[in-house]
Structure formats: C-alpha cells, structure tokens
Design a protein around this motif. Sequence first.
Motif, PDB file in Angstrom:
ATOM      1  N   UNK A  49       9.207   2.165 -18.134  1.00  0.00           N
ATOM      2  CA  UNK A  49       8.427   3.365 -17.785  1.00  0.00           C
ATOM      3  C   UNK A  49       9.366   4.468 -17.308  1.00  0.00           C
ATOM      4  N   UNK A  50       9.277   5.687 -17.874  1.00  0.00           N
ATOM      5  CA  UNK A  50      10.275   6.725 -17.576  1.00  0.00           C
ATOM      6  C   UNK A  50      10.040   7.522 -16.296  1.00  0.00           C
ATOM      7  N   UNK A  51       8.904   7.298 -15.631  1.00  0.00           N
ATOM      8  CA  UNK A  51       8.636   8.077 -14.416  1.00  0.00           C
ATOM      9  C   UNK A  51       8.513   7.148 -13.205  1.00  0.00           C
ATOM     10  N   UNK A  52       7.908   7.612 -12.133  1.00  0.00           N
ATOM     11  CA  UNK A  52       7.929   6.866 -10.870  1.00  0.00           C
ATOM     12  C   UNK A  52       7.159   5.545 -10.942  1.00  0.00           C
ATOM     13  N   UNK A  53       7.766   4.507 -10.401  1.00  0.00           N
ATOM     14  CA  UNK A  53       7.085   3.241 -10.164  1.00  0.00           C
ATOM     15  C   UNK A  53       7.018   3.049  -8.652  1.00  0.00           C
ATOM     16  N   UNK A  54       5.798   2.923  -8.132  1.00  0.00           N
ATOM     17  CA  UNK A  54       5.564   2.824  -6.691  1.00  0.00           C
ATOM     18  C   UNK A  54       5.023   1.439  -6.384  1.00  0.00           C
ATOM     19  N   UNK A  55       5.512   0.840  -5.332  1.00  0.00           N
ATOM     20  CA  UNK A  55       5.004  -0.461  -4.893  1.00  0.00           C
ATOM     21  C   UNK A  55       4.199  -0.281  -3.618  1.00  0.00           C
ATOM     22  N   UNK A  56       2.941  -0.656  -3.673  1.00  0.00           N
ATOM     23  CA  UNK A  56       2.068  -0.639  -2.497  1.00  0.00           C
ATOM     24  C   UNK A  56       2.308  -1.945  -1.741  1.00  0.00           C
ATOM     25  N   UNK A  57       2.907  -1.853  -0.577  1.00  0.00           N
ATOM     26  CA  UNK A  57       3.344  -3.047   0.146  1.00  0.00           C
ATOM     27  C   UNK A  57       2.235  -3.533   1.071  1.00  0.00           C
ATOM     28  N   UNK A  58       1.430  -4.481   0.580  1.00  0.00           N
ATOM     29  CA  UNK A  58       0.391  -5.088   1.407  1.00  0.00           C
ATOM     30  C   UNK A  58       0.853  -6.415   2.001  1.00  0.00           C
ATOM     31  N   UNK A  59       2.033  -6.870   1.575  1.00  0.00           N
ATOM     32  CA  UNK A  59       2.656  -8.079   2.116  1.00  0.00           C
ATOM     33  C   UNK A  59       4.153  -7.808   2.193  1.00  0.00           C
ATOM     34  N   UNK A  60       4.721  -7.908   3.381  1.00  0.00           N
ATOM     35  CA  UNK A  60       6.127  -7.548   3.579  1.00  0.00           C
ATOM     36  C   UNK A  60       7.059  -8.341   2.679  1.00  0.00           C
ATOM     37  N   UNK A  61       6.674  -9.562   2.326  1.00  0.00           N
ATOM     38  CA  UNK A  61       7.526 -10.392   1.463  1.00  0.00           C
ATOM     39  C   UNK A  61       7.662  -9.812   0.057  1.00  0.00           C
ATOM     40  N   UNK A 115      -4.240  -3.952  11.248  1.00  0.00           N
ATOM     41  CA  UNK A 115      -4.052  -3.199  10.005  1.00  0.00           C
ATOM     42  C   UNK A 115      -3.674  -1.749  10.258  1.00  0.00           C
ATOM     43  N   UNK A 116      -3.572  -1.373  11.528  1.00  0.00           N
ATOM     44  CA  UNK A 116      -3.141  -0.012  11.863  1.00  0.00           C
ATOM     45  C   UNK A 116      -1.682  -0.007  12.284  1.00  0.00           C
ATOM     46  N   UNK A 117      -1.261  -1.023  13.051  1.00  0.00           N
ATOM     47  CA  UNK A 117       0.131  -1.018  13.516  1.00  0.00           C
ATOM     48  C   UNK A 117       0.757  -2.406  13.603  1.00  0.00           C
ATOM     49  N   UNK A 118      -0.010  -3.442  13.939  1.00  0.00           N
ATOM     50  CA  UNK A 118       0.601  -4.743  14.220  1.00  0.00           C
ATOM     51  C   UNK A 118       1.244  -5.370  12.991  1.00  0.00           C
ATOM     52  N   UNK A 177       2.500  -3.877  10.529  1.00  0.00           N
ATOM     53  CA  UNK A 177       3.689  -3.089  10.191  1.00  0.00           C
ATOM     54  C   UNK A 177       4.833  -3.411  11.159  1.00  0.00           C
ATOM     55  N   UNK A 178       4.483  -3.625  12.445  1.00  0.00           N
ATOM     56  CA  UNK A 178       5.509  -3.973  13.430  1.00  0.00           C
ATOM     57  C   UNK A 178       6.156  -5.315  13.102  1.00  0.00           C
ATOM     58  N   UNK A 179       5.343  -6.245  12.607  1.00  0.00           N
ATOM     59  CA  UNK A 179       5.888  -7.551  12.233  1.00  0.00           C
ATOM     60  C   UNK A 179       6.714  -7.453  10.950  1.00  0.00           C
ATOM     61  N   UNK A 180       6.271  -6.590  10.056  1.00  0.00           N
ATOM     62  CA  UNK A 180       6.928  -6.503   8.745  1.00  0.00           C
ATOM     63  C   UNK A 180       8.257  -5.750   8.793  1.00  0.00           C
ATOM     64  N   UNK A 181       8.346  -4.763   9.658  1.00  0.00           N
ATOM     65  CA  UNK A 181       9.516  -3.877   9.620  1.00  0.00           C
ATOM     66  C   UNK A 181      10.811  -4.642   9.864  1.00  0.00           C
ATOM     67  N   UNK A 182      10.737  -5.731  10.617  1.00  0.00           N
ATOM     68  CA  UNK A 182      11.924  -6.532  10.852  1.00  0.00           C
ATOM     69  C   UNK A 182      12.441  -7.217   9.605  1.00  0.00           C
ATOM     70  N   UNK A 183      11.553  -7.375   8.600  1.00  0.00           N
ATOM     71  CA  UNK A 183      11.963  -8.004   7.347  1.00  0.00           C
ATOM     72  C   UNK A 183      12.569  -6.997   6.379  1.00  0.00           C
TER      73      UNK A 183
END
Length: 230
Positions: free
Chosen positions: A53-65, A87-90, A92-98
């Motif tokens: 695909x020649x344009x943007x590919x975006x990944x919606x991260x619903x699981x940090x893995x 689903x507002x912050x917790x 994401x706080x757990x995922x950001x470390x990964x």
Amino acid sequence: MARIILKLDPDRQLDDERLRVILRSDVDAIVVGGTQGITPEKVKVLLDRLQGFPREIILEVTDARCAAEGAYQFWVPVVLNSRDPHWIIRAHARAIGQWKDPHVTDRLLPVGYIVLNEESAVASLTVADTTIDDEELIGLCMVGHYLFRFPLIYIEYSGKWGCMERLARIRGRIPQVPLVYGGGIRESWQARTVSSLVDTVVVGNMLYENHAQELESRLRVLCQAIRADV
C-alpha cells in the motif's frame, strides 16, 4: 475535503482478491484494528500483507502486545465516555512501559474515542456510556481536543449508521474540533452526508460484505462522493 480511511480487522478473513482491490484503491490511509480476537500474530500477518500500500498504514493499538513494526503511525484509543477508568488511563499506564522502542513511541498518537453504539462489542468491552446527551458529547469532544490536546476525536458507531442530525448539531457547536466518524457507511449518499460533517471518514464492514468486483466499484463511488466538492 474529508479524508477517507479503510479499517481492516486482523481477526476477520480477507481474501487476496479483495485485498488487491483495497491496496490499489484511492483512499488516504488504512487503519488496522479491532476489538475481539486480536493477537500479535494476526496483526503481523495483516501488516505484512499491506506492505504494497503506497500511503499511510495506521495501527490502532487496543492491545499493547500488538504494537508491531510495519505501521506509519500508532493510534492509541482513549475512550472518553467509558465508565471504567481502565479505558481512559489505566490500560495506557500499564502499556506504556512495554513501548520502549523509540520507533513506536515516536509515532504514538492519542485519539479520543466516543463510543455511541450500545450494541457493539467495543461498547461492552469498554463499559461505554452510550446514553450521553448532546451537551455531554460536546463537552467530551472539547475536553479531549482542547484540554488533553488529542489531535483527533473519533465518533465511533461501530458498524451502525449513526444519527446525522445529531452529528450536524455537534459539528455546528464545535466546528474547529477535528472529528473522525466510523459506522455503517455502505452507500454513496451516506459517505457524502457524513463527509460534510467530519474531517475523516472510516469505512470498515463494507470491505467484508462484497466480492472483489463489487467492492472495487463501491470504493470508487464512495471516494468520489466524499471528494465531490473538490
């Protein structure tokens, strides 16, 4: 002019013929994401299939893995109307470390989601309050964009055609907030209607409901409808 993005679910089957139609379509980007059955393996397989695909590919991260290489950008959903702080912050706080790889962290984009289809899997999973009124909806859009500085606010109807009268009222009150809409778009009149009210239009389920030849025709018509004012 509104952008048009196609949404592909790693947990749904997409044959090579339809995929080739999608890859040569005149859309602005493809977003990879879903709610159920998402695994790193499925995400990687789909991202690998999209490399032509020649344009943007975006990944919606619903699981940090699943924050895998192969995407131009990573959307991190923040469900603004969730009743559960997870689903507002917790989450994401757990995922950001990964997400220690700078190739990932430099391309993270927080997106404020407002889920409005009470029957959807995402509403159930995120405990979304789909009963909010216009004032609450406008308030969430403004908080997300102006206070939290989210660059996009995603009005998510998740497979269901939403209320355009309501969307028009919201747009009239907050004309400067960059809105994304997703839900139930299958016909050109729907694409034309919603593209006059938002900045980005997301099309998903339709990609799985038509054979390749019909899909190619429908995508062409949708793109023309959305860009009719150009």
